[in-house]
Design an enzyme around this catalytic site. Structure first.
Site, PDB file in Angstrom:
ATOM      1  N   CYS A 194      -7.027   1.694  -6.078  1.00  0.00           N
ATOM      2  CA  CYS A 194      -6.528   0.314  -6.193  1.00  0.00           C
ATOM      3  C   CYS A 194      -6.467  -0.078  -7.670  1.00  0.00           C
ATOM      4  O   CYS A 194      -5.545  -0.763  -8.118  1.00  0.00           O
ATOM      5  CB  CYS A 194      -7.444  -0.643  -5.447  1.00  0.00           C
ATOM      6  SG  CYS A 194      -7.574  -0.350  -3.681  1.00  0.00           S
ATOM      7  N   ARG A 242      -1.736  -6.817   3.337  1.00  0.00           N
ATOM      8  CA  ARG A 242      -1.666  -6.527   1.909  1.00  0.00           C
ATOM      9  C   ARG A 242      -2.469  -5.273   1.571  1.00  0.00           C
ATOM     10  O   ARG A 242      -2.006  -4.400   0.821  1.00  0.00           O
ATOM     11  CB  ARG A 242      -2.192  -7.727   1.117  1.00  0.00           C
ATOM     12  CG  ARG A 242      -2.240  -7.579  -0.385  1.00  0.00           C
ATOM     13  CD  ARG A 242      -0.871  -7.450  -1.006  1.00  0.00           C
ATOM     14  NE  ARG A 242      -0.393  -6.082  -1.033  1.00  0.00           N
ATOM     15  CZ  ARG A 242       0.811  -5.712  -1.406  1.00  0.00           C
ATOM     16  NH1 ARG A 242       1.687  -6.610  -1.796  1.00  0.00           N
ATOM     17  NH2 ARG A 242       1.172  -4.439  -1.396  1.00  0.00           N
ATOM     18  N   CYS A 246      -0.986  -1.578   0.361  1.00  0.00           N
ATOM     19  CA  CYS A 246      -1.445  -0.922  -0.871  1.00  0.00           C
ATOM     20  C   CYS A 246      -1.847   0.527  -0.588  1.00  0.00           C
ATOM     21  O   CYS A 246      -1.547   1.426  -1.377  1.00  0.00           O
ATOM     22  CB  CYS A 246      -2.620  -1.685  -1.470  1.00  0.00           C
ATOM     23  SG  CYS A 246      -2.154  -3.196  -2.349  1.00  0.00           S
TER      24      CYS A 246
END
Length: 285
Positions: A194, A242, A246
């Protein structure tokens, strides 16, 4: 025998080279300044675009549908979700979203909004939520799913309130710690984390500036905007979506809806965003 250049000639050549370098440097500064000005202009344009659309955010339609679903009697028990405990007591919706994820004693787990809604559907309404969990996000021209609409409604009841994801319980602190580890964990075919996109200041993708989510200021700006209506998809998207998306972009295996990993990451982001003012459901490109 080599002919030596006069000292004056050497000096003039050096001066010309220096002048040329100064000209090039000046040109580069001019280009950079122009590029910065262009970028500032682009960012202003994007913000103006968002401001124009925000007055008529289509997410309001999902909010209305979500409110109806909240009050609608469903399932074998023919009961609504109006007694669902989102952390502030049975039926209390106002301000609840700003304090999620959190630990729930009845499940002995840290839960986010969406997993808590599923739990209430199962326990209060007696519903089989298998299909709902397998298809939590709408696709293409499909109408918003029940979870997306409920998330829009519930989150809107915390608009204008500060984020305060609790950390008083050891389970909540453990979830945040695991989420932080996941945020920086590199893996997959591209060795991504991330943090590869959201852990460095100034990262961009196309015209979009990527927030540095490990920093409170950027986390507050981003976390408080989900759920959001995505103009590019014509739908309200939730925080579970979301995180799922990702993972997809990192080419990781598909993230299971409501998984421990998803809740841990949301907890980490929420704790980092403490004090940010909720603006959900917001508007995204």
């Amino acid at each position: 025998m080599a002919i030596q250049e006069p000292t004056v000639y050497k000096f003039r050549k050096a001066s010309l080279k220096a002048s040329a370098l100064l000209v090039v440097a000046g040109a580069l500064v001019g280009v950079c300044t122009a590029a910065q000005a262009d970028q500032a202009s682009i960012e202003e344009g994007i913000q103006q675009y968002r401001d124009m659309l925000s007055d008529g955010n289509p997410a309001e339609l999902a909010e209305f549908k979500g409110e109806d679903l909240w009050k609608q009697k469903q399932g074998p028990k023919n009961t609504s979700l109006e007694q669902c405990d989102l952390g502030l007591g049975a039926g209390v919706v106002k301000g609840a979203f700003a304090q999620l994820p959190r630990y729930f004693a009845d499940t002995h787990q840290v839960m986010d909004l969406e997993t808590r809604l599923v739990y209430c559907m199962q326990t209060l309404q007696g519903r089989d939520t298998t299909a709902l969990v397998q298809h939590p996000f709408s696709k293409g021209a499909e109408p918003q799913t029940e979870l997306e609409s409920l998330a829009a409604y519930v989150s809107a009841q915390s608009k204008g309130m500060p984020v305060n994801v609790p950390q008083s319980r050891p389970e909540e602190r453990a979830a945040r710690a695991r989420g932080e580890k996941l945020f920086f964990y590199r893996s997959g075919p591209y060795d991504f984390a991330c943090a590869s996109c959201h852990g460095v200041k100034g990262q961009r993708i196309r015209l979009q500036e990527l927030p540095e989510l490990s920093k409170p200021e950027d986390a507050r700006n981003s976390f408080t905007a989900w759920p959001a209506y995505r103009v590019s998809e014509g739908a309200v998207r939730t925080m579970q979506w979301r995180i799922y998306d990702c993972f997809r972009q990192q080419r990781f295996p598909a993230l299971k809806f409501g998984s421990q990993a998803s809740i841990d990451l949301i907890t980490y982001l929420g704790v980092t965003a403490k004090g940010g003012i909720e603006k959900t459901p917001a508007l995204k490109r």
